[in-house]
Design a protein around this motif. Structure first.
Motif, PDB file in Angstrom:
ATOM      1  N   VAL A 111      39.308  51.726  36.977  1.00  0.00           N
ATOM      2  CA  VAL A 111      39.649  50.937  37.781  1.00  0.00           C
ATOM      3  C   VAL A 111      41.321  50.834  37.626  1.00  0.00           C
ATOM      4  O   VAL A 111      41.707  50.545  38.718  1.00  0.00           O
ATOM      5  CB  VAL A 111      39.204  49.497  36.972  1.00  0.00           C
ATOM      6  CG1 VAL A 111      39.734  48.453  37.714  1.00  0.00           C
ATOM      7  CG2 VAL A 111      37.661  49.644  37.211  1.00  0.00           C
ATOM      8  N   VAL A 112      41.804  50.960  36.516  1.00  0.00           N
ATOM      9  CA  VAL A 112      43.341  50.999  36.576  1.00  0.00           C
ATOM     10  C   VAL A 112      43.936  52.082  37.282  1.00  0.00           C
ATOM     11  O   VAL A 112      45.072  51.747  38.015  1.00  0.00           O
ATOM     12  CB  VAL A 112      43.863  50.845  35.026  1.00  0.00           C
ATOM     13  CG1 VAL A 112      45.385  51.221  35.078  1.00  0.00           C
ATOM     14  CG2 VAL A 112      43.191  49.841  34.284  1.00  0.00           C
ATOM     15  N   PHE A 138      39.306  45.656  33.552  1.00  0.00           N
ATOM     16  CA  PHE A 138      40.461  46.404  33.575  1.00  0.00           C
ATOM     17  C   PHE A 138      40.583  47.057  32.218  1.00  0.00           C
ATOM     18  O   PHE A 138      41.588  47.781  32.141  1.00  0.00           O
ATOM     19  CB  PHE A 138      41.707  45.529  33.917  1.00  0.00           C
ATOM     20  CG  PHE A 138      41.734  45.145  35.261  1.00  0.00           C
ATOM     21  CD1 PHE A 138      42.334  46.122  36.056  1.00  0.00           C
ATOM     22  CD2 PHE A 138      41.449  43.994  35.690  1.00  0.00           C
ATOM     23  CE1 PHE A 138      42.255  45.548  37.474  1.00  0.00           C
ATOM     24  CE2 PHE A 138      41.414  43.464  36.982  1.00  0.00           C
ATOM     25  CZ  PHE A 138      41.843  44.323  38.105  1.00  0.00           C
ATOM     26  N   LEU A 162      43.883  50.954  40.758  1.00  0.00           N
ATOM     27  CA  LEU A 162      44.808  49.921  40.946  1.00  0.00           C
ATOM     28  C   LEU A 162      46.156  50.586  41.113  1.00  0.00           C
ATOM     29  O   LEU A 162      46.837  50.186  41.979  1.00  0.00           O
ATOM     30  CB  LEU A 162      44.901  49.214  39.734  1.00  0.00           C
ATOM     31  CG  LEU A 162      45.816  47.971  39.608  1.00  0.00           C
ATOM     32  CD1 LEU A 162      45.346  46.767  40.800  1.00  0.00           C
ATOM     33  CD2 LEU A 162      46.003  47.259  38.509  1.00  0.00           C
ATOM     34  N   LEU A 173      48.875  45.170  32.345  1.00  0.00           N
ATOM     35  CA  LEU A 173      48.475  44.352  33.274  1.00  0.00           C
ATOM     36  C   LEU A 173      48.646  42.735  32.712  1.00  0.00           C
ATOM     37  O   LEU A 173      48.179  42.721  31.644  1.00  0.00           O
ATOM     38  CB  LEU A 173      47.105  44.641  33.701  1.00  0.00           C
ATOM     39  CG  LEU A 173      46.881  46.101  33.960  1.00  0.00           C
ATOM     40  CD1 LEU A 173      45.572  46.486  33.874  1.00  0.00           C
ATOM     41  CD2 LEU A 173      47.657  46.558  35.320  1.00  0.00           C
TER      42      LEU A 173
END
Length: 114
Positions: free
Chosen positions: A18-19, A13, A22, A75
């Protein structure tokens, strides 16, 4: 942060792509589309106090809404070997830690989405 799952979490992360995925997959569509994804920036901030530190890993991203207003994506990941009866109490402490830091730095309270 000596646990392998914490290191794995932070490794994965820490990648803004990737975030971004998400956010696109998990945030409500209206909220996700309002965020300027290209403004995601990983910070060195952490809002976990000593009481939570041994159990949690966190990453904090700053970004902006499309209209320029600042927005924070934090996160929080915890690996448990048992079912937590009241996980909302840990989340509440985490949120309060962020707001205490806002007050200490004389900032407006950060809007938090959970």
């Amino acid at each position: 942060m000596n646990h392998i799952h914490d290191r794995f979490f932070k490794s994965v992360f820490s990648q803004s792509g990737v975030v971004a995925s998400l956010i696109a997959d998990l945030f409500p569509p209206d909220l996700a589309s309002a965020i300027a994804i290209d403004s995601l920036r990983l910070t060195n901030d952490s809002y976990i106090d000593d009481a939570l530190n041994e159990h949690l890993a966190d990453l904090v991203y700053e970004c902006h809404f499309n209209d320029g207003l600042p927005f924070v994506v934090a996160l929080l990941l915890e690996h448990k070997s048992y079912v937590e009866l009241h996980p909302h109490l840990q989340l509440l402490r985490y949120m309060l830690n962020r707001w205490q830091e806002d007050l200490q730095h004389k900032r407006k309270l950060t809007p938090l989405f959970r």
